[in-house]
Scaffold this motif. Structure first.
Motif, PDB file in Angstrom:
ATOM      1  N   PRO A  76     -49.241  -2.397 -73.783  1.00  0.00           N
ATOM      2  CA  PRO A  76     -48.496  -1.769 -74.800  1.00  0.00           C
ATOM      3  C   PRO A  76     -47.147  -2.551 -75.355  1.00  0.00           C
ATOM      4  N   ALA A  84     -42.192   1.972 -73.807  1.00  0.00           N
ATOM      5  CA  ALA A  84     -43.691   1.391 -73.891  1.00  0.00           C
ATOM      6  C   ALA A  84     -44.356   2.299 -75.123  1.00  0.00           C
ATOM      7  N   TYR A  85     -44.932   1.636 -75.872  1.00  0.00           N
ATOM      8  CA  TYR A  85     -45.516   2.328 -77.181  1.00  0.00           C
ATOM      9  C   TYR A  85     -47.065   1.696 -77.274  1.00  0.00           C
ATOM     10  N   LEU A  86     -47.845   2.641 -77.438  1.00  0.00           N
ATOM     11  CA  LEU A  86     -49.235   2.662 -77.681  1.00  0.00           C
ATOM     12  C   LEU A  86     -49.601   3.028 -79.163  1.00  0.00           C
ATOM     13  N   LEU A 168     -54.095   2.474 -72.094  1.00  0.00           N
ATOM     14  CA  LEU A 168     -53.342   3.713 -71.263  1.00  0.00           C
ATOM     15  C   LEU A 168     -53.112   3.079 -69.955  1.00  0.00           C
ATOM     16  N   VAL A 171     -50.215   1.075 -70.310  1.00  0.00           N
ATOM     17  CA  VAL A 171     -48.839   1.881 -70.571  1.00  0.00           C
ATOM     18  C   VAL A 171     -48.233   2.359 -69.126  1.00  0.00           C
ATOM     19  N   ARG A 172     -49.178   2.581 -68.127  1.00  0.00           N
ATOM     20  CA  ARG A 172     -48.907   2.991 -66.770  1.00  0.00           C
ATOM     21  C   ARG A 172     -48.340   1.631 -66.071  1.00  0.00           C
ATOM     22  N   SER A 176     -42.185   2.237 -68.030  1.00  0.00           N
ATOM     23  CA  SER A 176     -41.135   2.167 -68.945  1.00  0.00           C
ATOM     24  C   SER A 176     -40.599   3.647 -68.720  1.00  0.00           C
ATOM     25  N   THR A 179     -41.901   6.790 -72.939  1.00  0.00           N
ATOM     26  CA  THR A 179     -43.493   6.268 -73.265  1.00  0.00           C
ATOM     27  C   THR A 179     -43.722   7.057 -74.517  1.00  0.00           C
ATOM     28  N   LEU A 181     -47.047   7.651 -77.178  1.00  0.00           N
ATOM     29  CA  LEU A 181     -48.432   7.379 -77.442  1.00  0.00           C
ATOM     30  C   LEU A 181     -48.870   8.150 -78.636  1.00  0.00           C
TER      31      LEU A 181
END
Length: 560
Positions: A76, A84-86, A168, A171-172, A176, A179, A181
């Motif tokens: 991410p 955190a950016y997906l 994903l 991201v975990r 952060s 988050t 998504l």
């Protein structure tokens, strides 16, 4: 204090087109589903929150501090260790390693380099406190249901669903506080989606999710909507928000109907008033003939004053009725819809289009039939499509791919591709990752290349039916949202000359809002060519009513 705040944020693209207009929003430590029509600005809002884009006006705060970007690549994407950016288009980078997609690539490389004898200070800076990064990365993969040993594989070797699960997991791993998504369940099969749902149920901190996945949206604490550049929040999941919206729209529609009746009544009464005044004037003139001039003049003056007051009152009532109707009309949504005008390739019922086989059995697609290809993530559905399409382009059968296959399942999938055959060269292919688009070219230029003989004005009219209008047609494809990219890709496919006899669609509903997906299903139902579709969207497949459903699992094709 809200974890994430938008303070009068405006964003315009370089061409001046407005994406967000004076948006004020606050996200607390809750799960929020962000919804809206394709192109409404959902992905743009997330990019602004992550610091990928800078607002034209206003400011964005994360835990009270302005958002700043720290890392410009990888996934991410982490801004200031807080966000955190997906992104939706993350899986387009097929050259990245799984470790990079996890966001662990730099630290992992540094640890390995140090273990190999590199003691440069830069390596230790890259590691920081992440000496156990390999173990934690492998644990994150295992939590997502993926093989821990796949850290060094390339994203291009993964299915779209596997790549999204890796991201994903990243991201975990980032841990952060905030988050973001963007369409996290795209490409995921049923089992993988259930793993994502389980992650979301136990999510801590601030979570903002853009999605058209109704099951995922039902797990949200709040629902926020972007509509016509404005932002509103509703306390509750998608179904509760939708019910509230529909009730409000029903009330607004009734208010419009009542306002129209009231306006019609006021117009009718004004006409009746003018008729009544005219009758009084005629009667008054006859009466004035029998009265002395001074009395007749006074009588006429009073009649004119009375008529004037009545006219003013009637105009005011009619004006109030018009204003009430305008106000009611503004409450009723007039959402523009994509118009999918599929071409008529005039495929006869007995015309052979495609043969699918595994060496022992064959399934022949004839005429305007619909075929669904299903199977779990990683089964090789997209690989199979591409092998068949490559052979249809005139390339010789790729026996080397069969020889190079890593395992029996891959060899079986390659064998299916070799046993399958296209019987037409007029094929339109919509890739799952929409990665066949020139990021620097405009939407207009992209579609123009497929329809060179269409006059410019007509091409722009056609693009407008896909909701690609005005300046949006001139924007680079790389700046478009997932839904907008899809509309460019499908427009290029459907406006091609000559029209395709076979449409091959790989996860076509990934980037579509709920209404647009419905319009696509309706258009495909009336299409007179053949359709081969890969999808995990069961509602889409049910509505499509395929003539043939084949499952690819463990290298074998099975008719369902």
């Amino acid at each position: 204090m809200p974890a994430l705040t938008f303070d009068h944020v405006t964003f315009s693209w370089p061409d001046g087109s407005l994406a967000l207009d004076d948006v004020t929003a606050a996200f607390g430590e809750r799960r929020t589903g962000l919804v809206g029509r394709n192109g409404s600005g959902k992905s743009t809002l997330l990019k602004l929150a992550a610091g990928v884009l800078r607002p034209t006006g206003g400011r964005i705060l994360a835990n009270g501090e302005p958002v700043r970007i720290r890392a410009g690549h990888g996934a991410p994407l982490v801004a200031d260790d807080r966000i955190a950016y997906l992104p939706q288009t993350l899986t387009l980078d097929t050259t990245a390693r799984v470790a990079d997609l996890l966001g662990a690539g730099r630290a992992l490389d540094a640890v390995r380099a140090i273990e190999a004898g590199d003691v440069s200070p830069e390596r230790f800076d890259e590691v920081g406190d992440d000496w156990d990064i390999e173990a934690r990365a492998q644990a994150a993969l295992a939590e997502a249901g993926l093989a821990p040993e796949m850290l060094d594989r390339r994203v291009g070797e993964l299915s779209g669903g596997e790549a999204m699960l890796v991201a994903l997991a990243g991201v975990r791993l980032a841990g952060s506080a905030i988050t973001l998504l963007d369409e996290p369940t795209n490409n995921l099969d049923r089992d993988a989606r259930e793993r994502v749902y389980e992650m979301v149920r136990s999510w801590r901190g601030t979570l903002v999710v853009v999605s058209h996945d109704l099951a995922l949206l039902e797990l949200m604490d709040d629902t926020a909507e972007l509509y016509e550049h404005t932002f509103t929040t509703f306390g509750g999941p998608y179904s509760a928000w939708r019910a509230s919206l529909e009730a409000a729209q029903a009330t607004a529609a009734q208010q419009v109907a009542d306002a129209k009746k009231e306006l019609a009544k006021e117009k009718r009464q004004r006409i009746e008033l003018e008729t009544k005044i005219a009758r009084r004037n005629r009667a008054g003139k006859k009466k004035a003939e029998t009265l002395p001039p001074i009395v007749a003049n006074a009588y006429a003056r009073r009649a004119e004053e009375s008529a004037g007051r009545l006219r003013v009152e009637a105009r005011e009532k009619e004006g109030s009725a018009i204003a009430a109707l305008d106000a009611a009309d503004r409450l009723v949504r007039d959402d523009a819809s994509v118009v999918f005008e599929l071409p008529d390739p005039a495929v006869a019922a007995g015309r052979r289009i495609l043969t699918l086989g595994d060496g022992e059995r064959q399934w022949i697609v004839q005429g305007p039939e619909r075929v669904a290809l299903v199977g779990p993530n990683g089964a090789g559905k997209t690989t199979l499509l591409r092998r068949i399409l490559d052979a249809g382009d005139g390339a010789p059968p790729d026996h080397s791919a069969l020889a190079a296959a890593d395992d029996a399942e891959q060899r079986a999938t390659e064998a299916i591709a070799l046993a399958s055959e296209l019987h037409t060269d007029r094929v339109g292919y919509l890739a799952q990752r929409l990665d066949g688009l020139d990021e620097a070219a405009s939407a207009f230029e992209t579609v123009r290349a497929a329809a060179p003989h269409l006059p410019d004005a007509e091409l722009r009219n056609r693009l407008a039916r896909f909701l690609i209008r005005g300046d949006a047609a001139n924007r680079p494809v790389g700046s478009l949202s997932g839904g907008e990219r899809f509309r460019v890709a499908i427009a290029r496919l459907l406006l091609a000359d000559p029209p395709p006899q076979l449409l091959v669609l790989d996860e076509p509903t990934n980037n579509l809002d709920i209404d647009t997906a419905r319009h696509l299903r309706e258009a495909l139902a009336a299409y007179r060519g053949a359709v081969l579709v890969v999808s995990h969207d069961q509602a889409f497949l049910d509505d499509l009513e395929p003539d043939l459903t084949l499952e690819l699992r463990e290298g074998a094709l099975t008719q369902l």
